[in-house]
Design an enzyme around this catalytic site. Sequence first.
Site, PDB file in Angstrom:
ATOM      1  N   GLU A 140       0.820  -1.223   0.000  1.00 26.44           N
ATOM      2  CA  GLU A 140       0.000   0.000   0.000  1.00 26.44           C
ATOM      3  C   GLU A 140       0.850   1.267   0.000  1.00 26.44           C
ATOM      4  O   GLU A 140       0.435   2.307  -0.509  1.00 26.44           O
ATOM      5  CB  GLU A 140      -0.958   0.019   1.194  1.00 26.44           C
ATOM      6  CG  GLU A 140      -2.142  -0.931   1.053  1.00 26.44           C
ATOM      7  CD  GLU A 140      -1.846  -2.330   1.568  1.00 26.44           C
ATOM      8  OE1 GLU A 140      -0.674  -2.610   1.917  1.00 26.44           O
ATOM      9  OE2 GLU A 140      -2.780  -3.155   1.624  1.00 26.44           O
TER      10      GLU A 140
ATOM     11  N   PHE B 152     -11.899  -8.069  13.241  1.00 30.60           N
ATOM     12  CA  PHE B 152     -10.765  -8.450  12.405  1.00 30.60           C
ATOM     13  C   PHE B 152     -10.434  -7.339  11.399  1.00 30.60           C
ATOM     14  O   PHE B 152     -11.314  -6.838  10.714  1.00 30.60           O
ATOM     15  CB  PHE B 152     -11.074  -9.761  11.659  1.00 30.60           C
ATOM     16  CG  PHE B 152      -9.968 -10.182  10.724  1.00 30.60           C
ATOM     17  CD1 PHE B 152      -8.734 -10.580  11.230  1.00 30.60           C
ATOM     18  CD2 PHE B 152     -10.143 -10.166   9.356  1.00 30.60           C
ATOM     19  CE1 PHE B 152      -7.708 -10.949  10.380  1.00 30.60           C
ATOM     20  CE2 PHE B 152      -9.120 -10.531   8.485  1.00 30.60           C
ATOM     21  CZ  PHE B 152      -7.891 -10.920   9.010  1.00 30.60           C
ATOM     22  N   GLN B 153      -9.181  -6.985  11.329  1.00 36.04           N
ATOM     23  CA  GLN B 153      -8.672  -5.920  10.455  1.00 36.04           C
ATOM     24  C   GLN B 153      -9.358  -4.575  10.678  1.00 36.04           C
ATOM     25  O   GLN B 153      -9.525  -3.788   9.756  1.00 36.04           O
ATOM     26  CB  GLN B 153      -8.761  -6.336   8.976  1.00 36.04           C
ATOM     27  CG  GLN B 153      -7.753  -7.449   8.641  1.00 36.04           C
ATOM     28  CD  GLN B 153      -7.552  -7.665   7.160  1.00 36.04           C
ATOM     29  OE1 GLN B 153      -8.439  -7.405   6.350  1.00 36.04           O
ATOM     30  NE2 GLN B 153      -6.377  -8.154   6.782  1.00 36.04           N
TER      31      GLN B 153
ATOM     32  N   LYS C   6     -17.714  -1.479   5.162  1.00 32.77           N
ATOM     33  CA  LYS C   6     -18.055  -2.470   4.151  1.00 32.77           C
ATOM     34  C   LYS C   6     -19.555  -2.530   3.858  1.00 32.77           C
ATOM     35  O   LYS C   6     -19.969  -2.663   2.707  1.00 32.77           O
ATOM     36  CB  LYS C   6     -17.555  -3.849   4.593  1.00 32.77           C
ATOM     37  CG  LYS C   6     -17.730  -4.901   3.513  1.00 32.77           C
ATOM     38  CD  LYS C   6     -17.009  -6.195   3.815  1.00 32.77           C
ATOM     39  CE  LYS C   6     -17.151  -7.128   2.611  1.00 32.77           C
ATOM     40  NZ  LYS C   6     -16.453  -8.398   2.817  1.00 32.77           N
TER      41      LYS C   6
ATOM     42  N   MET D  53      23.733  10.035   3.860  1.00 32.61           N
ATOM     43  CA  MET D  53      23.542  11.267   4.612  1.00 32.61           C
ATOM     44  C   MET D  53      23.768  11.023   6.106  1.00 32.61           C
ATOM     45  O   MET D  53      24.316  11.877   6.804  1.00 32.61           O
ATOM     46  CB  MET D  53      22.140  11.843   4.356  1.00 32.61           C
ATOM     47  CG  MET D  53      21.955  13.266   4.838  1.00 32.61           C
ATOM     48  SD  MET D  53      23.142  14.417   4.103  1.00 32.61           S
ATOM     49  CE  MET D  53      22.214  15.034   2.702  1.00 32.61           C
TER      50      MET D  53
END
Lengths: 579, 162
Positions: free
Chosen positions: A65, A127-128, A177, A489
């Site tokens: 993602e 869940f999630q 959802k 760096m």
Amino acid sequence: MSSLEKETTRAAQQAARGFIGGDLLVESLKTEGVDTIFGYPGGANLWIYDALYLSDINHILVRHEQGAIHGAQGYSRASGKVGVVLSTSGPGATNLVTGIADAYMDSTPLVVLTGQVAVAGIGKDTFQEADVMGITMPITKHSYQVRDPRDIPRVVREAFYIARTGRPGPVLIDLPKNVTGEVLPAGEDYFSNSTMKIHGYQPRFEPNALDVDRLREAIKQAKKPILYIGGGIISSGCSELITRFARETRIPVTSTLMGLGSFPPDDPLYLGMLGMHGTYTANKAVFESDLLIACGVRFDDRVCGKLERFAPNSLKAHLDIDPAEIGKNVAIQYPVVGDVGRSLALLLEDVPVPDCSEWLSKLQKLHAEVPLTYTKQPGILKPQEVLEMLQAATGGQAIVTTEVGQHQMWAAHYYKPVSPRKFITSGGAGTMGYGFPAAMGAAIAKPDQTVVCVAGDASFQMNIQELQTIFERNIPVKVFVINNRYLGMVRQWQELLHGERYAESRIGGPDFAKVAEAYGVLGLRAENAEEAQAAVAKALSHQGPVVVDFIVAEGENVFPMVLPGRGSDEMMLADRWSE
Amino acid sequence: MRRTLSMVVNDQPGVLSRIAGLFTRRGYNIESLTVGTAEQPGLSRMTISTTGDEAELEQIIKQVEKLIDVISVVSIGEDALVARELMLIKVSASAPARSEINGIVEPFRASIVDVAHSSLIIQATGDTDKNDALVELLRPYGIIEIARTGVTALIRGQLVSA
């Protein structure tokens, strides 16, 4: 499948399952002109994917993602349009957080669509499930959680409007959802109710005319004025106006990292970038100026250094669309709140011409005397050489994205973008892993342009999985890995500020050419100047994606450098102090 | 410098969180915060009492104004506003102490709203300083609990706060 067949199949499928919230979302996105979405499917956004199935929106399936959101950022920065990203709930959404923070810092307009568990499961540690609105509140311009599918057209419209107007930024829409899956009765007009309700949002486009007049008078009085320009010039689309303004007033110009490309790099008025790794002349000019005219910038610490020593003798004007930026870090005597392009247009109606030719010629002389410099070494490839080759081969016409670190600064020094939206980098957040997916997004937005990602060997590994995406979609990104086997760096700071204690900055990497080949992408390797020259030519003429592993000197440092806590007039030029 | 910010905000979930989060993130101070419905349906009035120097207060207002759910913000100086706070104090009060407490409460126009065997609850309304003074006078009797709402405020006269 032909597009007619697609449409027919799609219509039949839609008729079978009914018109759902997800369909309303896709229709609303199309109304906003969305042609590309970067995303990744999962449980909570399945209905959205169902609605996207066979639609004519180009969905770029990424491999992480974070690749999706940086892709959307690159797409937006290259095109000026709002970038759109879609993830599922929970970990899918939290993987977007770095990109949201990055877009917020660099004022990149995004609409971030996150799936969410069904409303009945919210707050139950389902869940999630993750509280994505809560997590992202401080790093979004605004956010929504949609509870009724009928709100989708209005929310999408508001989100795009908020993201792209005023000071642009990311807007998040969290989509439970059951909302995207809800079947809606056919035959109703769900779009008639999409009138925006955002009374608390009125970005000020038109500046106050009196403020403009005051600034005009101040410019006329100035003896040592300087224009300090940044990313706001690109957001406002006023690169031509700032160029005209500088040329008509004969005021010298310096740009931030975010502003590169907004002013012609070969113009004699241009002194290069300012700040921690700015040019000697740009920093000197700011330090000695009597009127600093800041346009579309935010007085960032990497620009200003120690605030008490930043342009200590100057009056300061600040032209910006965000009123909260005025006086945030530095006291401003001439604020002009509004669209910076509009403010410049008003100034140009009666151009104030200061008497500053002496100042300008002094600076031009200095700029010629103290150019950016590095030492070549026979048999060893210097990182700066690679950037010079890129500049020579493209003439600044290519879109260059960067990762974060030394190579980013060398790209800023040696690559000279000829126009806006050709230098795409993570400025405020400094996100390693940004440049490669951003290049992918830029190449999708501008298929007719050459897109090069200048990467470090460490940064590239942060989102290297997107090689699969560019391979599958044949997105012709050219990745130039400036490989010094170090977090360069970090190593530089350890050398200069931590007594050469190189804790964990030596970092290994794979054979990048072989990795590229494993993904099906052309991989090249160059270990000296001749090989590098050939590799640059081959990479740029290659039709598809390519990764070039440039094995460069290990210990090269970026100069000039204003050490932390120092004033911008105290610069290290190579190994010696400027004063 | 203490200032009172009177804001009209959308009456929506998350608004309090946005505003409180902004104060936390930017390191601004909140002395008190009250929120309740405003005159128009769908809107709430939030009153925040904060401190800071001139520049800091200006930043606070500008940052708050940037929130999409904030319809308006005004900063009101002490003299220009009617600011009130409701306070309930539960104080130990044996029978002999009650008349004394009565004598303290009366000039404050506070009232006794609950009487038990050995305690009283006093209700007081006023600005913060007045309520502070009442607390100090009651302290010798033994304060058991205090609940204060924080200040809510409106601008004096015809001007409106939003």
